[in-house]
Design an enzyme around this catalytic site. Structure first.
Site, PDB file in Angstrom:
ATOM      1  N   GLU A  20       0.803  -1.227   0.000  1.00  0.00           N
ATOM      2  CA  GLU A  20       0.000   0.000   0.000  1.00  0.00           C
ATOM      3  C   GLU A  20       0.833   1.273   0.000  1.00  0.00           C
ATOM      4  O   GLU A  20       0.318   2.362  -0.266  1.00  0.00           O
ATOM      5  CB  GLU A  20      -0.940  -0.031   1.210  1.00  0.00           C
ATOM      6  CG  GLU A  20      -1.953  -1.143   1.075  1.00  0.00           C
ATOM      7  CD  GLU A  20      -2.716  -1.411   2.352  1.00  0.00           C
ATOM      8  OE1 GLU A  20      -2.095  -1.905   3.309  1.00  0.00           O
ATOM      9  OE2 GLU A  20      -3.912  -1.120   2.399  1.00  0.00           O
TER      10      GLU A  20
HETATM   11  N1  MCN Z   1       7.231  -8.013  -0.347  1.00  0.00           N
HETATM   12  C1  MCN Z   1       8.584  -8.237  -0.515  1.00  0.00           C
HETATM   13  N2  MCN Z   1       9.467  -7.615   0.305  1.00  0.00           N
HETATM   14  C2  MCN Z   1       9.057  -6.745   1.258  1.00  0.00           C
HETATM   15  C3  MCN Z   1       7.675  -6.497   1.400  1.00  0.00           C
HETATM   16  C4  MCN Z   1       6.780  -7.186   0.614  1.00  0.00           C
HETATM   17  O1  MCN Z   1       8.968  -8.967  -1.407  1.00  0.00           O
HETATM   18  N3  MCN Z   1       9.930  -6.157   2.043  1.00  0.00           N
HETATM   19  C5  MCN Z   1       6.246  -8.680  -1.238  1.00  0.00           C
HETATM   20  C6  MCN Z   1       5.427  -9.723  -0.499  1.00  0.00           C
HETATM   21  O2  MCN Z   1       6.041 -10.960  -0.494  1.00  0.00           O
HETATM   22  C7  MCN Z   1       4.122  -9.704  -1.292  1.00  0.00           C
HETATM   23  C8  MCN Z   1       4.020  -8.269  -1.777  1.00  0.00           C
HETATM   24  O3  MCN Z   1       5.344  -7.725  -1.705  1.00  0.00           O
HETATM   25  O4  MCN Z   1       4.206 -10.556  -2.391  1.00  0.00           O
HETATM   26  C9  MCN Z   1       3.084  -7.441  -0.913  1.00  0.00           C
HETATM   27  O5  MCN Z   1       3.356  -7.692   0.410  1.00  0.00           O
HETATM   28  P1  MCN Z   1       2.623  -6.954   1.632  1.00  0.00           P
HETATM   29  O6  MCN Z   1       2.948  -5.516   1.584  1.00  0.00           O
HETATM   30  O7  MCN Z   1       2.919  -7.712   2.867  1.00  0.00           O
HETATM   31  O8  MCN Z   1       1.065  -7.037   1.278  1.00  0.00           O
HETATM   32  P2  MCN Z   1       0.075  -8.300   1.280  1.00  0.00           P
HETATM   33  O9  MCN Z   1       0.706  -9.499   0.741  1.00  0.00           O
HETATM   34  O10 MCN Z   1      -0.638  -8.330   2.564  1.00  0.00           O
HETATM   35  O11 MCN Z   1      -0.891  -7.790   0.077  1.00  0.00           O
HETATM   36  C10 MCN Z   1      -1.870  -6.878   0.251  1.00  0.00           C
HETATM   37  C11 MCN Z   1      -1.600  -5.513  -0.320  1.00  0.00           C
HETATM   38  C12 MCN Z   1      -2.855  -4.785  -0.264  1.00  0.00           C
HETATM   39  S1  MCN Z   1      -3.481  -4.512   1.282  1.00  0.00           S
HETATM   40  C13 MCN Z   1      -3.565  -4.446  -1.406  1.00  0.00           C
HETATM   41  S2  MCN Z   1      -5.068  -3.657  -1.290  1.00  0.00           S
HETATM   42  C14 MCN Z   1      -3.042  -4.766  -2.667  1.00  0.00           C
HETATM   43  C15 MCN Z   1      -1.624  -5.014  -2.695  1.00  0.00           C
HETATM   44  O12 MCN Z   1      -1.082  -5.597  -1.654  1.00  0.00           O
HETATM   45  N4  MCN Z   1      -3.805  -5.125  -3.712  1.00  0.00           N
HETATM   46  C16 MCN Z   1      -3.191  -5.514  -4.871  1.00  0.00           C
HETATM   47  N5  MCN Z   1      -1.039  -5.184  -3.887  1.00  0.00           N
HETATM   48  C17 MCN Z   1      -1.771  -5.513  -4.976  1.00  0.00           C
HETATM   49  N6  MCN Z   1      -1.182  -5.868  -6.135  1.00  0.00           N
HETATM   50  C18 MCN Z   1      -1.941  -6.304  -7.160  1.00  0.00           C
HETATM   51  N7  MCN Z   1      -1.324  -6.654  -8.285  1.00  0.00           N
HETATM   52  N8  MCN Z   1      -3.278  -6.395  -7.088  1.00  0.00           N
HETATM   53  C19 MCN Z   1      -3.929  -6.002  -5.985  1.00  0.00           C
HETATM   54  O13 MCN Z   1      -5.232  -6.113  -5.926  1.00  0.00           O
END
Ligand code: MCN
Ligand code: FES
Ligand code: FES
Length: 907
Positions: free
Chosen positions: A869
């Site tokens: 986000e």
């Molecule tokens: N990640 C990483 N290294 C980090 C942080 C995160 O590689 N230091 C990677 C994670 O492994 C994950 C991705 O980034 O694959 C997102 O991680 P994270 O921020 O933990 O979020 P969530 O997996 O909980 O995903 C939810 C978040 C939200 S709340 C929305 S809304 C959202 C989003 O991610 N909607 C999306 N990204 C999106 N991306 C796509 N393509 N489509 C959506 O609907």
């Protein structure tokens, strides 16, 4: 009917089809070629692209009558397959081009047509092609797609070996921090991944197709429902209304806070007494096919007595407004902020004060895939509902009592999902599917068309905000006063939580010691408020970061330097009084400063009388987690072939849950030296996977990542022998040792925010960003283009770089859309991707520069924070500030459409 011989992917096939039927439906429904996706169905997204006699066409609007006999059709299935990938597909994988992957087959086909015609295109030519052919992607911001096309073209011209596009395992065998392609990538680029609508077509023959009878007004009393005529229509098996619902017929919002004046049981599954918003479902027609169901739905007669509709927070707050939910006031929740000293005297004595009023609009999610789902009884006679849910255990609790099933008789499964961006944090059609399946005792399937998808899924809740800042002579902020009203639509679910986000993020980033504020949640008759990426923070930062620029103007201090003086430093606390876990901003400002200076000089040099150029900056923050002691459960198991299976409910919007889970588990299991393919993933099925919590609040990498690390550590501890080597499966069995371990993590350092002061420590880890937009504004029209964008981000240690880059690019593109074009306000007009202002390729700059500051997080797994986000927290405000810098037009009511910029310029 027409009889056609078509050469489909090189094979001659005979087809008998209705002349009016679309080629897309014939390919999918009659030929089984579900690689071709249907997104908008209105010629606006290109998901359905195929080649018809070598020409690129959008097959959703290509009627069979226009398909000549003998025509050659190429679909994604004809371009390459998982065993034999085409260079375009290889390049798509190498550049992370498939996030949710729903647009991917349409792009692959489109790029094939482009490169057949022009083997050596420039980047601009590729972007022009996407624009002209209306190839839309909501996830990627287009940058990685253009990168992929350039590499595919090189391979096809023989200037690059295809092998160069393959992932190369580093010598140390670690994929953490690298570009390992997500496990679902091959299926996505070949069109072999079955999304909900593809599964729907592969259901057993006794499956019923559903169509909804929906309200066409925004507020009304229901006086009667006549299903008689519809029930007699061909193919109709049953018309389900509220009286057929066995349970409470309400979806519970699981009220979060005791000070909420509602009880959370305000959203009907099928409307019984009242209609609360346009699109509300009143009946479900269950028929033998979709066409019959939709035709019969038109025959259901609903007698309504229309009531005044309150379409904004101010309208619903008016003294004479009736209660939308009788018995609950329209303002049903309030959250005050009380931090430090009383602000009134501080404002009086402050050297500078500034104030402003701001409105952030009802942003539509505009996913390429529409809402879709199916339901059936599984082998254990559980009502099993497949949907796009990004909170399967959460939704289980929200819908079970309303449908009237015992919790252990309800199973929720997430389908591969073509994007949600948060709208699926709310249940949408799950309960409707459940009710229809129970009422008919047959498998059921429902897909919204794009009109339904836009008008009847949740939206970002608009905030109406008033903000005041007081600063000393050096520009150091001494006090802040805030007031915000949240238009949350008619359904209360998560509205209180969202309102709290205003307290947490208005003024975040700066060490403001004294704050007084009040936020309120307002029930209205416009679209129900659901989560949207960064939930509450784009609204908060729109007010805060716009006003910072206004303070800069008033004090005569440069906007970047004003921020540099105020950003969090040791000793400062967040608006909720929490000590930030890291202090990244000073370093980030230093990284941005030289780029900012150069950009400002360039903008000044390149501005003309007709086109003014400007540079704007903003900062943004978001928490990684649900408020307070958020937690996650997973389990991990050693298999007989010495591979590992990870079970978790890390729901995938398209962000890369599979990659996140694999990357984290691979890192945690590093001592075993396993190849990544030896770790299997079982994900997102309440019957099989533990409750890892929803994929909202950018929480999964941190919270579930920590649970995965914890579970893997337990397995390793069991497998470790005294000599430091590891037991095999056979050795574990021989020693009678458990093979499966549960991992768990709780954010134990967190506290909930107090409901009288909003003070607390709600998140264990935050993500931090600085954004810089370089824009050009046409003086005659007010039209703004973003020419370049730069982001400096601290998302902690990076798990997967392809994924993180993709999250950043895509989120920034959504920020640009939020700033300039996206809206869902007019129920008649805002009903398609284009009308809602979806950014196509040319609206997003090709130059998006990403700079990472990887400050390891103590409470993140291997130092990771979240990312999802962050890019949408405040990227839009950089654009708005850049417009003001370019031409002195301060836009306080989004989106900044040309006429608003023009008015602000001249006002
Ligand atoms: N990640 C990483 N290294 C980090 C942080 C995160 O590689 N230091 C990677 C994670 O492994 C994950 C991705 O980034 O694959 C997102 O991680 P994270 O921020 O933990 O979020 P969530 O997996 O909980 O995903 C939810 C978040 C939200 S709340 C929305 S809304 C959202 C989003 O991610 N909607 C999306 N990204 C999106 N991306 C796509 N393509 N489509 C959506 O609907
Ligand atoms: Fe055909 Fe969108 S253009 S589905
Ligand atoms: Fe393009 Fe999701 S990857 S819409």
């Amino acid at each position: 009917m027409l009889k056609r011989k078509l050469k489909i992917n090189g094979v001659v096939r005979e087809v008998i089809a209705d002349a009016d039927q679309s080629l897309a439906n014939v390919l999918r429904e009659q030929m089984g070629l579900t690689g071709t996706k249907i997104g908008c169905g209105q010629a606006q997204c290109g998901c359905c692209n195929v080649l018809l006699d070598d020409k690129l066409v959008r097959s959703c609007v290509t009627k069979m009558a226009k398909v000549p006999d003998g025509a050659a059709v190429i679909t994604v299935e004809g371009i390459g397959d998982p065993e034999n990938l085409h260079p375009i597909q290889l390049a798509w994988i190498a550049h992370g081009g498939a996030q949710c992957g729903f647009c991917t087959p349409g792009f692959i086909v489109s790029v094939k047509a482009l490169l057949d015609e022009n083997p050596d295109p420039t980047r601009e030519a590729v972007r022009d092609w996407f624009q002209t052919h209306r190839n839309a992607c909501r996830c990627t911001g287009y940058k990685q797609l253009v990168d992929a096309v350039m590499d595919a073209a090189k391979v096809l011209r023989g200037e690059m070996a295809a092998e160069e596009l393959l992932f190369k395992m580093p010598a140390d065998g670690s994929i953490w921090g690298g570009n390992y392609p997500r496990p679902s990538a091959v299926a996505k680029v070949t069109g072999t991944l079955d999304y909900g609508a593809d599964l729907g077509l592969k259901m057993p023959p006794d499956t019923l197709f559903l169509a909804l009878v929906q309200a066409e007004v925004s507020h009304a009393l229901i006086k009667g429902i006549d299903t008689g005529e519809a029930e007699k229509m061909p193919g109709v098996v049953k018309v389900v209304t509220a009286k057929d619902v066995k349970g409470k017929n309400r979806i519970t919002g699981l009220i979060t806070f005791p000070t909420n004046k509602g009880d959370g049981w305000d959203r009907p599954i099928l409307c019984d007494e009242k209609v609360f918003q346009y699109g509300d479902a009143i009946a479900i027609v269950c028929a033998e096919n979709e066409y019959q169901a939709r035709r019969a739905a038109e025959k259901v007669k609903v007698e309504l007595e229309e009531l005044p509709a309150y379409m904004s927070a101010p309208a619903a707050m008016a003294e004479d407004a009736m209660e939308i939910h009788p018995g609950t006031p329209n303002v049903y929740f309030e959250i005050p902020v009380v931090k430090g000293e009383d602000t009134a005297p501080l404002m009086q004595s402050a050297a500078h004060t500034v104030e402003g009023e701001y409105y952030l609009q009802r942003q539509p999610h505009l996913t390429m895939e529409t809402d879709v789902g199916l339901a059936y009884f599984d082998e254990a006679q559980r009502l099993t509902i497949h949907s796009k849910s990004i909170g399967i255990h959460l939704h289980h609790a929200m819908i079970a009592p309303g449908i009237g099933v015992a919790p252990d008789k309800l199973r929720l499964v997430q389908n591969p999902t073509g994007g949600t961006f948060g709208y699926k944090f709310s249940p949408t059609m799950e309960a409707l599917l459940g009710v229809a399946c129970l009422a008919t005792q047959r498998p059921v399937y429902l897909r919204y068309d794009y009109h339904q998808h836009i008008t009847y899924t949740g939206k970002r809740s608009p905030f109406w905000m008033k903000l005041k800042l007081g600063a000393d002579a050096d520009g150091k902020i001494v006090a802040m006063e805030s007031d915000w009203s949240v238009d949350h639509g008619p359904y209360s679910e998560f509205g209180d939580l969202l309102t709290l986000r205003g307290a947490q993020f208005i003024g975040a980033g700066y060490g403001i010691a004294n704050i007084r504020g009040l936020g309120r949640t307002v029930c209205t008759n416009h679209a129900w408020g659901s989560a949207f990426r960064a939930y509450g923070s784009p609204q908060s930062f729109f007010a805060g970061e716009s006003l910072m620029d206004e303070l800069a103007a008033k004090t005569g201090i440069d906007p970047l330097e004003l921020r540099a003086r105020n950003v969090y430093r040791p000793g400062d606390t967040t608006p909720t009084g929490q000590e930030p876990e890291v202090f990244s901003f000073p370093e980030m400002v230093d990284k941005l400063r030289p780029l900012y200076k150069a950009a400002r000089e360039k903008a000044a040099a390149e501005s003309t009388a007709d086109v003014k150029r400007g540079v704007g900056i903003s900062l943004g923050i978001y928490g990684c987690g649900l408020d307070g002691a958020d937690s996650s459960d997973i389990s991990v198991e050693l298999n007989a072939d010495n591979t590992i299976t990870l079970y978790c409910s890390w729901e995938d919007h398209g962000q890369g849950a599979d990659m996140g889970a694999l990357g984290t588990a691979h890192k945690a299991l590093a001592p075993l030296g396993l190849a990544p393919e030896k770790i299997h993933l079982v994900m997102n099925d309440t019957a099989l996977t533990p409750n890892s919590g929803p994929s909202g609040g950018s929480r999964q990498q941190v919270v579930t990542g920590n649970a995965i690390k914890n579970g893997c550590e337990m397995l390793l501890a069991a497998m470790r022998k005294p000599d430091g080597t590891y037991r095999s499966y056979d050795e574990m069995v021989a020693e009678n040792m458990a093979l499966r371990y549960s991992g768990k993590w709780t954010a134990s350092v967190c506290t909930n925010c107090d409901l009288q002061t909003a003070q607390g420590a709600p998140f264990s880890v935050y993500m931090y960003g600085m954004f810089m937009a370089e824009v050009a504004v046409e003086v005659a029209t007010g039209k703004t283009s973003v020419e370049k964008f730069t982001a400096v981000a601290d998302v902690g240690s990076i798990n997967n770089r392809l994924v993180v880059d993709g999250q950043m690019y895509g989120g920034i593109a959504q920020g640009i859309g939020l700033a300039l074009s996206e809206d869902f306000e007019d129920l008649k007009k805002h009903t398609s991707l284009r009308a809602c202002g979806l950014p196509y390729a040319k609206m997003i700059p090709d130059r998006i520069d990403l700079i990472y500051v990887e400050t390891p997080r103590e409470h993140g797994p291997f130092g990771a924070a979240g990312v999802g986000e962050l890019p949408l927290t405040a990227s839009h405000v950089a654009v708005i500030n850049a417009i003001d810098n370019a031409c002195g037009a301060r836009v306080r009511h989004l989106p900044a459409l040309p006429d608003k910029v023009l008015a602000a310029m001249n006002g």
